[in-house]
Design a protein around this motif. Structure first.
Motif, mmCIF file in Angstrom:
data_model
loop_
_atom_site.group_PDB
_atom_site.id
_atom_site.type_symbol
_atom_site.label_atom_id
_atom_site.label_comp_id
_atom_site.label_asym_id
_atom_site.label_seq_id
_atom_site.Cartn_x
_atom_site.Cartn_y
_atom_site.Cartn_z
ATOM 1 N N ARG A 165 -39.494 41.483 -36.811
ATOM 2 C CA ARG A 165 -40.037 42.733 -36.287
ATOM 3 C C ARG A 165 -40.542 42.595 -34.863
ATOM 4 O O ARG A 165 -40.508 43.561 -34.093
ATOM 5 N N SER A 166 -41.010 41.424 -34.505
ATOM 6 C CA SER A 166 -41.520 41.220 -33.149
ATOM 7 C C SER A 166 -40.412 41.119 -32.115
ATOM 8 O O SER A 166 -40.667 41.239 -30.910
ATOM 9 N N GLY A 167 -39.187 40.883 -32.546
ATOM 10 C CA GLY A 167 -38.078 40.673 -31.629
ATOM 11 C C GLY A 167 -37.948 39.239 -31.159
ATOM 12 O O GLY A 167 -36.965 38.887 -30.491
ATOM 13 N N LEU A 168 -38.914 38.390 -31.519
ATOM 14 C CA LEU A 168 -38.883 37.001 -31.075
ATOM 15 C C LEU A 168 -37.774 36.207 -31.759
ATOM 16 O O LEU A 168 -37.222 35.274 -31.177
ATOM 17 N N LEU A 169 -37.439 36.580 -32.986
ATOM 18 C CA LEU A 169 -36.370 35.875 -33.684
ATOM 19 C C LEU A 169 -35.058 36.035 -32.927
ATOM 20 O O LEU A 169 -34.362 35.050 -32.651
ATOM 21 N N ARG A 170 -34.720 37.267 -32.562
ATOM 22 C CA ARG A 170 -33.474 37.507 -31.829
ATOM 23 C C ARG A 170 -33.492 36.798 -30.472
ATOM 24 O O ARG A 170 -32.504 36.184 -30.073
ATOM 25 N N ARG A 171 -34.626 36.863 -29.769
ATOM 26 C CA ARG A 171 -34.697 36.262 -28.443
ATOM 27 C C ARG A 171 -34.577 34.741 -28.510
ATOM 28 O O ARG A 171 -33.832 34.131 -27.729
ATOM 29 N N GLU A 172 -35.285 34.115 -29.442
ATOM 30 C CA GLU A 172 -35.239 32.660 -29.527
ATOM 31 C C GLU A 172 -33.880 32.167 -30.012
ATOM 32 O O GLU A 172 -33.400 31.130 -29.561
ATOM 33 N N LEU A 173 -33.256 32.915 -30.911
ATOM 34 C CA LEU A 173 -31.912 32.529 -31.348
ATOM 35 C C LEU A 173 -30.933 32.581 -30.183
ATOM 36 O O LEU A 173 -30.048 31.726 -30.067
ATOM 37 N N SER A 174 -31.088 33.578 -29.309
ATOM 38 C CA SER A 174 -30.185 33.683 -28.158
ATOM 39 C C SER A 174 -30.345 32.495 -27.217
ATOM 40 O O SER A 174 -29.406 32.143 -26.492
ATOM 41 N N GLU A 175 -31.513 31.874 -27.215
ATOM 42 C CA GLU A 175 -31.765 30.717 -26.351
ATOM 43 C C GLU A 175 -31.294 29.412 -26.984
ATOM 44 O O GLU A 175 -30.982 28.458 -26.272
ATOM 45 N N ILE A 176 -31.245 29.373 -28.319
ATOM 46 C CA ILE A 176 -30.856 28.148 -29.018
ATOM 47 C C ILE A 176 -29.375 28.163 -29.380
ATOM 48 O O ILE A 176 -28.634 27.215 -29.125
ATOM 49 N N SER A 177 -28.938 29.256 -30.003
ATOM 50 C CA SER A 177 -27.565 29.374 -30.488
ATOM 51 C C SER A 177 -27.136 30.836 -30.399
ATOM 52 O O SER A 177 -27.296 31.596 -31.360
ATOM 53 N N PRO A 178 -26.600 31.240 -29.238
ATOM 54 C CA PRO A 178 -26.320 32.667 -28.994
ATOM 55 C C PRO A 178 -25.380 33.318 -29.995
ATOM 56 O O PRO A 178 -25.392 34.545 -30.150
ATOM 57 N N THR A 179 -24.579 32.529 -30.694
ATOM 58 C CA THR A 179 -23.623 33.121 -31.632
ATOM 59 C C THR A 179 -24.246 33.431 -32.992
ATOM 60 O O THR A 179 -23.634 34.134 -33.798
ATOM 61 N N ARG A 180 -25.451 32.920 -33.235
ATOM 62 C CA ARG A 180 -26.080 33.136 -34.534
ATOM 63 C C ARG A 180 -26.779 34.497 -34.560
ATOM 64 O O ARG A 180 -27.420 34.910 -33.593
ATOM 65 N N THR A 181 -26.674 35.174 -35.676
ATOM 66 C CA THR A 181 -27.332 36.464 -35.846
ATOM 67 C C THR A 181 -28.659 36.267 -36.577
ATOM 68 O O THR A 181 -28.810 35.337 -37.373
ATOM 69 N N PRO A 182 -29.647 37.134 -36.290
ATOM 70 C CA PRO A 182 -30.939 37.000 -36.967
ATOM 71 C C PRO A 182 -30.804 37.163 -38.479
ATOM 72 O O PRO A 182 -30.235 38.135 -38.964
ATOM 73 N N SER A 183 -31.313 36.215 -39.209
ATOM 74 C CA SER A 183 -31.285 36.236 -40.667
ATOM 75 C C SER A 183 -32.324 35.252 -41.167
ATOM 76 O O SER A 183 -32.848 34.430 -40.417
ATOM 77 N N MET A 184 -32.610 35.328 -42.453
ATOM 78 C CA MET A 184 -33.522 34.361 -43.034
ATOM 79 C C MET A 184 -32.984 32.944 -42.854
ATOM 80 O O MET A 184 -33.731 32.001 -42.556
#
Length: 273
Positions: A165-184
């Protein structure tokens, strides 16, 4: 005082350039005017920032973070301050000196420098510290006689929901592994896992990488706080407010318990003998 003791600090550099902060005789040189120090520990999105903000704004604590030294190094080195970069840099700073407690000692030095600057005019303060990522960092603070950890617990689904909900999951994933989608799964493996036991493939930092699992497991006599259950979409804003109020009330009780346990001690020194 023995002659050897009299000569101990002869030709010593001023405190800003010395290692007095690591000396057991530090409390004799300039006693710390501190009632007690609280360390706030927990996994990602367990509520550490909320707790520290509350301790600062509502309880009057002075706040320090072990991450401050890492951010300063990143700024000096021109390293973009993304979370993955800061995590790796913190690991490197511990590894380059082979000292798992390095960031804790730097934080203690900053507390010492602030005390030297304000010691004459300020009353004793209460301090809260965050940013513990390695068990030796916590151990360094636990050597102080008036230190206690507050350990925050929150279930994985709640922490995932906060990250999403904070948007941090999507942002941090884009910095670590841009191809991964936000999920548990991606949260658990790339965000939570990196915090709990370090990033993979960095063997030179082995033993000095982030290890929040070990921080949580090895804390000595911590005061435990358990977060509210996962907030479902159907829950009202009033319910969410009640969750936050309950969290604050637990912090209040934790502070009261710590003050009962620590402030009444007869020892005048923050440092163990």
């Amino acid at each position: 005082m023995a002659d050897s003791d009299k000569q101990r600090y002869k030709h010593q550099f001023p405190p800003a350039f010395s290692r007095l902060y690591a000396d057991k005789d530090l409390s004799w040189v300039v006693p710390l005017r501190v009632d007690y120090i609280v360390g706030v520990i927990g996994f990602r999105f367990a509520g550490k920032s909320v707790a520290l903000n509350y301790l600062s704004e509502k309880k009057g604590f002075r706040i320090y973070s072990l991450a401050s030294a890492v951010r300063a190094r990143a700024d000096e080195s021109g390293i973009p301050p993304t979370r993955p970069n800061l995590q790796d840099l913190g690991d490197d700073m511990r590894a380059e000196t082979e000292d798992g407690s390095r960031l804790a000692r730097l934080a203690l030095r900053q507390i010492r420098l602030d005390q030297l600057e304000h010691n004459v005019v300020t009353p004793p303060v209460r301090i809260a510290v965050g940013g513990f990522k390695h068990p030796q960092e916590l151990e360094a603070f636990e050597r102080l006689t008036r230190f206690r950890a507050i350990r925050l617990h929150a279930p994985l689904p709640l922490r995932y929901e906060r990250a999403r909900r904070s948007g941090l999951l999507r942002r941090e994933l884009s910095e670590i592994s841009p191809t991964r989608t936000p999920s548990m799964k991606s949260f658990r493996g790339l965000i939570d896992g990196r915090d709990r036991h370090g990033a993979p493939g960095r063997s030179w930092a082995s033993g000095y990488e982030q290890a929040v699992d070990a921080v949580m497991a090895t804390a000595t006599a911590p005061v435990d706080i358990r977060n509210a259950p996962v907030r479902r979409p159907t829950r009202s804003d009033a319910d969410k407010d009640e969750d936050l109020i309950s969290f604050y009330e637990q912090i209040d009780r934790a502070v009261e318990r710590i003050e009962r346990d620590l402030v009444g001690r007869a020892s005048a020194s923050l440092y163990a003998g």
